[in-house]
Design a protein around this motif. Sequence first.
Motif, PDB file in Angstrom:
ATOM      1  N   GLU A 119     -74.283   0.485  99.658  1.00 29.14           N
ATOM      2  CA  GLU A 119     -74.563  -0.881  99.215  1.00 29.14           C
ATOM      3  C   GLU A 119     -75.954  -1.338  99.657  1.00 29.14           C
ATOM      4  OE1 GLU A 119     -70.034  -2.688  98.902  1.00 29.14           O
ATOM      5  OE2 GLU A 119     -71.141  -2.976 100.772  1.00 29.14           O
ATOM      6  N   ALA A 120     -76.417  -0.802 100.785  1.00 25.50           N
ATOM      7  CA  ALA A 120     -77.741  -1.170 101.286  1.00 25.50           C
ATOM      8  C   ALA A 120     -78.862  -0.438 100.552  1.00 25.50           C
ATOM      9  CB  ALA A 120     -77.832  -0.877 102.779  1.00 25.50           C
ATOM     10  N   SER A 121     -78.508   0.633  99.857  1.00 27.31           N
ATOM     11  CA  SER A 121     -79.532   1.401  99.138  1.00 27.31           C
ATOM     12  C   SER A 121     -79.956   0.660  97.871  1.00 27.31           C
ATOM     13  CB  SER A 121     -79.002   2.794  98.786  1.00 27.31           C
ATOM     14  OG  SER A 121     -77.973   2.706  97.837  1.00 27.31           O
ATOM     15  N   PRO A 122     -81.215   0.834  97.451  1.00 29.27           N
ATOM     16  CA  PRO A 122     -81.685   0.164  96.233  1.00 29.27           C
ATOM     17  C   PRO A 122     -80.934   0.660  94.992  1.00 29.27           C
ATOM     18  CG  PRO A 122     -83.431   1.515  97.222  1.00 29.27           C
ATOM     19  CD  PRO A 122     -82.242   1.619  98.098  1.00 29.27           C
ATOM     20  N   GLU A 123     -80.884  -0.186  93.986  1.00 31.50           N
ATOM     21  CA  GLU A 123     -80.141   0.100  92.749  1.00 31.50           C
ATOM     22  C   GLU A 123     -80.525   1.443  92.120  1.00 31.50           C
ATOM     23  OE1 GLU A 123     -77.166  -0.432  90.218  1.00 31.50           O
ATOM     24  OE2 GLU A 123     -77.653  -1.971  91.676  1.00 31.50           O
ATOM     25  N   GLY A 124     -81.788   1.749  92.084  1.00 31.85           N
ATOM     26  CA  GLY A 124     -82.227   2.973  91.392  1.00 31.85           C
ATOM     27  C   GLY A 124     -82.348   4.181  92.289  1.00 31.85           C
ATOM     28  N   ALA A 173     -75.212  11.784  92.170  1.00 30.01           N
ATOM     29  CA  ALA A 173     -74.087  10.914  91.857  1.00 30.01           C
ATOM     30  C   ALA A 173     -74.580   9.518  91.509  1.00 30.01           C
ATOM     31  CB  ALA A 173     -73.141  10.840  93.061  1.00 30.01           C
ATOM     32  N   ASP A 174     -73.781   8.829  90.722  1.00 28.18           N
ATOM     33  CA  ASP A 174     -74.069   7.442  90.373  1.00 28.18           C
ATOM     34  C   ASP A 174     -73.667   6.551  91.545  1.00 28.18           C
ATOM     35  OD1 ASP A 174     -74.672   5.303  88.351  1.00 28.18           O
ATOM     36  OD2 ASP A 174     -72.555   4.829  88.779  1.00 28.18           O
ATOM     37  N   ARG A 175     -74.585   5.717  91.981  1.00 28.91           N
ATOM     38  CA  ARG A 175     -74.381   4.856  93.146  1.00 28.91           C
ATOM     39  C   ARG A 175     -73.152   3.968  92.985  1.00 28.91           C
ATOM     40  NH1 ARG A 175     -75.941  -0.370  93.890  1.00 28.91           N
ATOM     41  NH2 ARG A 175     -76.259  -1.081  96.013  1.00 28.91           N
ATOM     42  N   THR A 176     -73.043   3.282  91.864  1.00 30.44           N
ATOM     43  CA  THR A 176     -71.933   2.349  91.637  1.00 30.44           C
ATOM     44  C   THR A 176     -70.585   3.077  91.623  1.00 30.44           C
ATOM     45  OG1 THR A 176     -73.422   0.986  90.326  1.00 30.44           O
ATOM     46  CG2 THR A 176     -71.073   0.543  90.100  1.00 30.44           C
ATOM     47  N   LYS A 177     -70.538   4.207  90.931  1.00 25.76           N
ATOM     48  CA  LYS A 177     -69.286   4.969  90.872  1.00 25.76           C
ATOM     49  C   LYS A 177     -68.907   5.497  92.250  1.00 25.76           C
ATOM     50  CE  LYS A 177     -69.485   6.366  86.044  1.00 25.76           C
ATOM     51  NZ  LYS A 177     -69.621   7.479  85.104  1.00 25.76           N
ATOM     52  N   LEU A 178     -69.905   5.890  93.011  1.00 26.73           N
ATOM     53  CA  LEU A 178     -69.646   6.409  94.349  1.00 26.73           C
ATOM     54  C   LEU A 178     -69.114   5.304  95.271  1.00 26.73           C
ATOM     55  CD1 LEU A 178     -69.846   9.196  95.537  1.00 26.73           C
ATOM     56  CD2 LEU A 178     -72.145   8.667  96.327  1.00 26.73           C
ATOM     57  N   ILE A 179     -69.672   4.107  95.142  1.00 28.68           N
ATOM     58  CA  ILE A 179     -69.172   2.971  95.926  1.00 28.68           C
ATOM     59  C   ILE A 179     -67.713   2.706  95.570  1.00 28.68           C
ATOM     60  CG2 ILE A 179     -69.339   0.456  96.250  1.00 28.68           C
ATOM     61  CD1 ILE A 179     -72.406   0.780  96.013  1.00 28.68           C
ATOM     62  N   GLU A 180     -67.408   2.697  94.275  1.00 29.51           N
ATOM     63  CA  GLU A 180     -66.021   2.475  93.832  1.00 29.51           C
ATOM     64  C   GLU A 180     -65.101   3.567  94.361  1.00 29.51           C
ATOM     65  OE1 GLU A 180     -66.008   2.192  89.580  1.00 29.51           O
ATOM     66  OE2 GLU A 180     -67.298   0.412  89.571  1.00 29.51           O
ATOM     67  N   GLU A 181     -65.569   4.804  94.320  1.00 33.22           N
ATOM     68  CA  GLU A 181     -64.772   5.938  94.784  1.00 33.22           C
ATOM     69  C   GLU A 181     -64.451   5.803  96.279  1.00 33.22           C
ATOM     70  OE1 GLU A 181     -65.688  10.605  95.457  1.00 33.22           O
ATOM     71  OE2 GLU A 181     -66.242   9.814  93.483  1.00 33.22           O
ATOM     72  N   TYR A 182     -65.464   5.434  97.052  1.00 30.14           N
ATOM     73  CA  TYR A 182     -65.247   5.270  98.486  1.00 30.14           C
ATOM     74  C   TYR A 182     -64.355   4.062  98.792  1.00 30.14           C
ATOM     75  CZ  TYR A 182     -68.373   8.956 100.097  1.00 30.14           C
ATOM     76  OH  TYR A 182     -68.947  10.167 100.362  1.00 30.14           O
ATOM     77  N   GLN A 183     -64.473   3.002  98.020  1.00 28.67           N
ATOM     78  CA  GLN A 183     -63.610   1.834  98.226  1.00 28.67           C
ATOM     79  C   GLN A 183     -62.156   2.180  97.913  1.00 28.67           C
ATOM     80  OE1 GLN A 183     -65.782  -1.009  95.818  1.00 28.67           O
ATOM     81  NE2 GLN A 183     -66.817  -1.866  97.608  1.00 28.67           N
TER      82      GLN A 183
END
Length: 116
Positions: A44-49, A63-73
């Motif tokens: 979440e602290a990493s920049p969008e791109g 990996a896609d940042r957003t998908k990875l965040i969802e996966e970890y959540q």
Amino acid sequence: MPPQVQNQIAQLQQLQQQAQALLGQKSQIEMMIRETESAVKELEASPEGAVIYKSVGEVLFKADRTKLIEEYQEKKEVLDLRLKTLGKQEERIQKRFTQLQDQLKASLGQKLPEAA
């Protein structure tokens, strides 16, 4: 020693082993939760791109940042549920352990006057 008392002692020892195994599992799950929370926080602290890689075994994949965040959540939710289940199992074991202790004390209390 009467067979009933031997059985109760054996059950107490078995419950104690189960409780120790549960504590080990709980500790492991708690560590995994902390690691997952840390990973989400970093993502979440990493920049969008930002270019993010995911480790799968010994291989890293982009990996896609957003998908990875969802996966970890989602992983954290599953771990939280598992931790809650282990907590309930621990409570049941503790309750049964206390009951067996009381039964054993009662059995030994009844046997001691006869031996005296």
